[in-house]
Design an enzyme around this catalytic site. Sequence first.
Site, PDB file in Angstrom:
ATOM      1  N   ILE A  29      74.139 -61.224  10.534  1.00  0.00           N
ATOM      2  CA  ILE A  29      75.034 -62.064   9.685  1.00  0.00           C
ATOM      3  C   ILE A  29      74.602 -63.648   9.861  1.00  0.00           C
ATOM      4  O   ILE A  29      75.001 -63.998  10.996  1.00  0.00           O
ATOM      5  CB  ILE A  29      76.460 -61.857   9.760  1.00  0.00           C
ATOM      6  CG1 ILE A  29      76.565 -60.302   9.631  1.00  0.00           C
ATOM      7  CG2 ILE A  29      76.928 -62.688   8.615  1.00  0.00           C
ATOM      8  CD1 ILE A  29      76.219 -59.560   8.441  1.00  0.00           C
ATOM      9  N   THR A  30      73.894 -64.345   8.928  1.00  0.00           N
ATOM     10  CA  THR A  30      73.468 -65.837   8.924  1.00  0.00           C
ATOM     11  C   THR A  30      74.838 -66.508   9.139  1.00  0.00           C
ATOM     12  O   THR A  30      75.978 -66.269   8.476  1.00  0.00           O
ATOM     13  CB  THR A  30      72.729 -66.021   7.681  1.00  0.00           C
ATOM     14  OG1 THR A  30      71.510 -65.305   7.730  1.00  0.00           O
ATOM     15  CG2 THR A  30      72.556 -67.545   7.967  1.00  0.00           C
ATOM     16  N   LEU A  39      74.357 -61.051  -5.042  1.00  0.00           N
ATOM     17  CA  LEU A  39      73.114 -61.309  -4.412  1.00  0.00           C
ATOM     18  C   LEU A  39      72.108 -61.863  -5.244  1.00  0.00           C
ATOM     19  O   LEU A  39      71.327 -62.813  -4.672  1.00  0.00           O
ATOM     20  CB  LEU A  39      72.733 -59.961  -3.938  1.00  0.00           C
ATOM     21  CG  LEU A  39      73.449 -59.674  -2.817  1.00  0.00           C
ATOM     22  CD1 LEU A  39      72.823 -58.306  -2.173  1.00  0.00           C
ATOM     23  CD2 LEU A  39      73.239 -60.374  -1.443  1.00  0.00           C
ATOM     24  N   ARG A  67      69.233 -64.541  -4.300  1.00  0.00           N
ATOM     25  CA  ARG A  67      67.691 -64.024  -4.166  1.00  0.00           C
ATOM     26  C   ARG A  67      66.684 -64.850  -4.963  1.00  0.00           C
ATOM     27  O   ARG A  67      65.564 -65.247  -4.728  1.00  0.00           O
ATOM     28  CB  ARG A  67      67.655 -62.586  -4.938  1.00  0.00           C
ATOM     29  CG  ARG A  67      68.149 -61.552  -3.873  1.00  0.00           C
ATOM     30  CD  ARG A  67      68.367 -60.216  -4.109  1.00  0.00           C
ATOM     31  NE  ARG A  67      68.823 -59.070  -3.188  1.00  0.00           N
ATOM     32  CZ  ARG A  67      69.204 -58.077  -3.081  1.00  0.00           C
ATOM     33  NH1 ARG A  67      69.363 -57.633  -4.461  1.00  0.00           N
ATOM     34  NH2 ARG A  67      69.388 -57.445  -2.331  1.00  0.00           N
ATOM     35  N   MET A  82      43.240 -70.471   8.877  1.00  0.00           N
ATOM     36  CA  MET A  82      42.131 -71.459   8.612  1.00  0.00           C
ATOM     37  C   MET A  82      42.512 -72.738   9.507  1.00  0.00           C
ATOM     38  O   MET A  82      41.667 -73.705   9.545  1.00  0.00           O
ATOM     39  CB  MET A  82      42.518 -71.730   7.184  1.00  0.00           C
ATOM     40  CG  MET A  82      42.031 -70.797   6.272  1.00  0.00           C
ATOM     41  SD  MET A  82      42.829 -71.097   4.450  1.00  0.00           S
ATOM     42  CE  MET A  82      41.511 -72.271   4.239  1.00  0.00           C
ATOM     43  N   GLY A 125      42.536 -72.455  16.257  1.00  0.00           N
ATOM     44  CA  GLY A 125      43.345 -72.521  17.546  1.00  0.00           C
ATOM     45  C   GLY A 125      44.394 -73.548  16.997  1.00  0.00           C
ATOM     46  O   GLY A 125      45.597 -73.261  17.679  1.00  0.00           O
ATOM     47  N   GLU A 166      67.528 -60.036   2.339  1.00  0.00           N
ATOM     48  CA  GLU A 166      68.172 -60.022   1.015  1.00  0.00           C
ATOM     49  C   GLU A 166      67.526 -59.077   0.211  1.00  0.00           C
ATOM     50  O   GLU A 166      66.625 -59.226  -0.831  1.00  0.00           O
ATOM     51  CB  GLU A 166      67.909 -61.315   0.179  1.00  0.00           C
ATOM     52  CG  GLU A 166      68.947 -62.317   0.955  1.00  0.00           C
ATOM     53  CD  GLU A 166      69.868 -62.792   0.063  1.00  0.00           C
ATOM     54  OE1 GLU A 166      70.306 -62.033  -0.983  1.00  0.00           O
ATOM     55  OE2 GLU A 166      70.810 -63.488   0.389  1.00  0.00           O
ATOM     56  N   ASP A 220      59.490 -53.840   0.033  1.00  0.00           N
ATOM     57  CA  ASP A 220      59.293 -52.370  -0.403  1.00  0.00           C
ATOM     58  C   ASP A 220      60.515 -51.990  -1.117  1.00  0.00           C
ATOM     59  O   ASP A 220      60.520 -51.258  -2.203  1.00  0.00           O
ATOM     60  CB  ASP A 220      59.040 -51.456   0.871  1.00  0.00           C
ATOM     61  CG  ASP A 220      57.594 -51.585   0.970  1.00  0.00           C
ATOM     62  OD1 ASP A 220      56.839 -52.261   0.570  1.00  0.00           O
ATOM     63  OD2 ASP A 220      57.347 -51.359   2.395  1.00  0.00           O
TER      64      ASP A 220
HETATM   65  P1  FAD Z   1      65.982 -50.977   7.175  1.00  0.00           P
HETATM   66  O1  FAD Z   1      66.744 -50.790   6.025  1.00  0.00           O
HETATM   67  O2  FAD Z   1      66.236 -50.102   8.398  1.00  0.00           O
HETATM   68  O3  FAD Z   1      64.509 -51.040   6.612  1.00  0.00           O
HETATM   69  C1  FAD Z   1      63.261 -50.919   7.824  1.00  0.00           C
HETATM   70  C2  FAD Z   1      61.976 -50.693   6.829  1.00  0.00           C
HETATM   71  O4  FAD Z   1      62.307 -49.554   6.168  1.00  0.00           O
HETATM   72  C3  FAD Z   1      61.518 -51.852   5.980  1.00  0.00           C
HETATM   73  O5  FAD Z   1      60.391 -52.050   5.903  1.00  0.00           O
HETATM   74  C4  FAD Z   1      62.363 -51.229   4.435  1.00  0.00           C
HETATM   75  O6  FAD Z   1      61.561 -51.863   3.540  1.00  0.00           O
HETATM   76  C5  FAD Z   1      61.902 -49.754   4.768  1.00  0.00           C
HETATM   77  N1  FAD Z   1      62.519 -48.765   4.162  1.00  0.00           N
HETATM   78  C6  FAD Z   1      64.168 -48.715   3.993  1.00  0.00           C
HETATM   79  N2  FAD Z   1      64.600 -47.728   3.089  1.00  0.00           N
HETATM   80  C7  FAD Z   1      63.275 -47.263   2.599  1.00  0.00           C
HETATM   81  C8  FAD Z   1      62.965 -46.220   1.513  1.00  0.00           C
HETATM   82  N3  FAD Z   1      64.050 -45.551   0.973  1.00  0.00           N
HETATM   83  N4  FAD Z   1      61.648 -46.237   1.243  1.00  0.00           N
HETATM   84  C9  FAD Z   1      60.807 -46.984   1.797  1.00  0.00           C
HETATM   85  N5  FAD Z   1      60.853 -47.780   2.635  1.00  0.00           N
HETATM   86  C10 FAD Z   1      62.274 -47.905   3.141  1.00  0.00           C
HETATM   87  N6  FAD Z   1      72.534 -59.542   5.930  1.00  0.00           N
HETATM   88  C11 FAD Z   1      73.931 -59.951   5.486  1.00  0.00           C
HETATM   89  O7  FAD Z   1      74.633 -59.109   5.158  1.00  0.00           O
HETATM   90  N7  FAD Z   1      74.336 -61.181   5.507  1.00  0.00           N
HETATM   91  C12 FAD Z   1      73.416 -62.130   6.036  1.00  0.00           C
HETATM   92  O8  FAD Z   1      73.807 -63.294   6.142  1.00  0.00           O
HETATM   93  C13 FAD Z   1      72.237 -61.628   6.644  1.00  0.00           C
HETATM   94  N8  FAD Z   1      71.199 -62.696   7.165  1.00  0.00           N
HETATM   95  C14 FAD Z   1      70.160 -62.101   7.714  1.00  0.00           C
HETATM   96  C15 FAD Z   1      69.149 -63.053   8.425  1.00  0.00           C
HETATM   97  C16 FAD Z   1      68.256 -62.463   9.088  1.00  0.00           C
HETATM   98  C17 FAD Z   1      67.339 -63.633   9.969  1.00  0.00           C
HETATM   99  C18 FAD Z   1      67.884 -61.259   8.866  1.00  0.00           C
HETATM  100  C19 FAD Z   1      66.418 -60.863   9.873  1.00  0.00           C
HETATM  101  C20 FAD Z   1      68.504 -60.355   8.109  1.00  0.00           C
HETATM  102  C21 FAD Z   1      69.831 -60.751   7.566  1.00  0.00           C
HETATM  103  N9  FAD Z   1      70.582 -59.737   6.949  1.00  0.00           N
HETATM  104  C22 FAD Z   1      71.550 -60.319   6.408  1.00  0.00           C
HETATM  105  C23 FAD Z   1      70.277 -58.639   6.817  1.00  0.00           C
HETATM  106  C24 FAD Z   1      69.122 -58.117   5.897  1.00  0.00           C
HETATM  107  O9  FAD Z   1      69.346 -58.299   4.581  1.00  0.00           O
HETATM  108  C25 FAD Z   1      68.687 -56.782   6.392  1.00  0.00           C
HETATM  109  O10 FAD Z   1      67.844 -56.935   7.607  1.00  0.00           O
HETATM  110  C26 FAD Z   1      67.678 -56.205   5.217  1.00  0.00           C
HETATM  111  O11 FAD Z   1      68.491 -55.747   3.999  1.00  0.00           O
HETATM  112  C27 FAD Z   1      66.938 -54.680   5.597  1.00  0.00           C
HETATM  113  O12 FAD Z   1      67.820 -54.023   6.421  1.00  0.00           O
HETATM  114  P2  FAD Z   1      67.466 -53.375   7.905  1.00  0.00           P
HETATM  115  O13 FAD Z   1      67.097 -54.548   8.895  1.00  0.00           O
HETATM  116  O14 FAD Z   1      68.504 -52.537   8.337  1.00  0.00           O
HETATM  117  O15 FAD Z   1      66.075 -52.578   7.694  1.00  0.00           O
END
Ligand code: FAD
Length: 392
Positions: free
Chosen positions: A168-169, A247, A251, A345, A348, A371, A375
Amino acid sequence: GGAFQWDDPFHLDDQLTADERMIRDAARAYAQERLQPRVIDDYLNERTDRAIFREMGELGLLGVTLPEDFGGAGASYVGYGLVSRELDRVDSGFRTIITVQSSLVSHPIFHYGSDRQRATLLPKLVSGEIVGAFGLTEPDAGSDPAGMRTRADRVTGGWRLTGSKIWITHAPIADLILVWARSVAEDGLLRAFLVERGAAGLSTPPIGGKLALRTSITGEVVMDGVFVPDDAVLPGTSGMAGATRCLSPSRYGIAFGVMGAAEDCWMRTRDYVLDRTQFGRPLAATQLVQKKLADMQTEIALGLQGALRLGRLLDEGRATAELVSLMKRNNCGKALDVARTARDMHGGNGIQIEYHVMRHAQNLEAVNTYEGTHDIHALVIGRAQTGIKAFA
Ligand code: FAD
């Protein structure tokens, strides 16, 4: 007629109103004069500077689309997108401030909050006096937020929230956290609650060791029976569709913003290859290098034009969640490609912080994931054209 303008092939500038150009110029001046000089230090030290919230608030950058009654600038979504682009041009972590504070916290309060919530909270969010966070993601519910488990139990005079949010940011520094939870008494209906710093049972530990977005603090939100009063619930929205609606503007801002990061990489790379000589001539004189510059220019020009169009549709109330997915996915993916190529590009030097391109590339890795991942957005638009939901 007219000459080809290599750095603005579609004459983006001509398509903006005088107001939009003014907001863009104010954001650009602030970002270049006040943020660029501190980005290296903040990034290396993983520092989120609260002063930046107040500076942005003073300039009106935290409430671009909100009406003036609440301290906002009353400007268009295009204006908001242009501000995002100027902040991203310096660092995607700085842009993330407005994505969260303004699109994910103030925007839902403005559209779905009560009169009291609007009157008491919006002026403080817009001025940067308080910091907001948006808690949707959980340890076991990321791409599939409907799998969330945080619960809201009805008690006398309010609710008790139990569960935990991750990634959570702003969480560790937030004064106000908009938290999504399942209302047990309403068959697990998703509702948004406004949780204030200081509530008993609330803790917000930071997540350290991030190799991306290091100027933007991230943390957990752990709620152990946190009591919130009746009027902490956002009355105007509920359900997964409600969460998704919150969202779309953020986005869109990301889609517009990341083109700024890509442009910074492109411009720095163009300068670098014109200057750098190998094999007796500038790198810019080689075909491979010119091809890469042409690809960067093309993707950025198209990405900006698409983002501008999406902004206009938002302003007209005609943007769809699917189109937002298309632009978020395309622009984040393309910006990441540009930044990785720019890093390469620079040879180093490209891995050194003073050259900026690797910092952008690292940031964009995270922006391509948050967000809605690249994929997952593909599956949203794939569903729209086939009628088949492939992700569940
Ligand atoms: P997962 O859902 O576990 O996904 C992992 C991989 O699997 C990804 O490549 C995904 O594309 C793939 N995948 C998942 N399901 C499928 C499917 N059905 N088919 C094919 N591929 C799939 N969230 C908030 O609520 N509030 C915030 O303020 C916020 N800030 C953030 C700030 C940062 C720096 C980061 C890294 C994340 C933040 N997030 C926040 C969370 C962010 O929205 C999630 O990390 C994101 O939605 C992905 O969820 P996950 O990390 O659980 O990955």
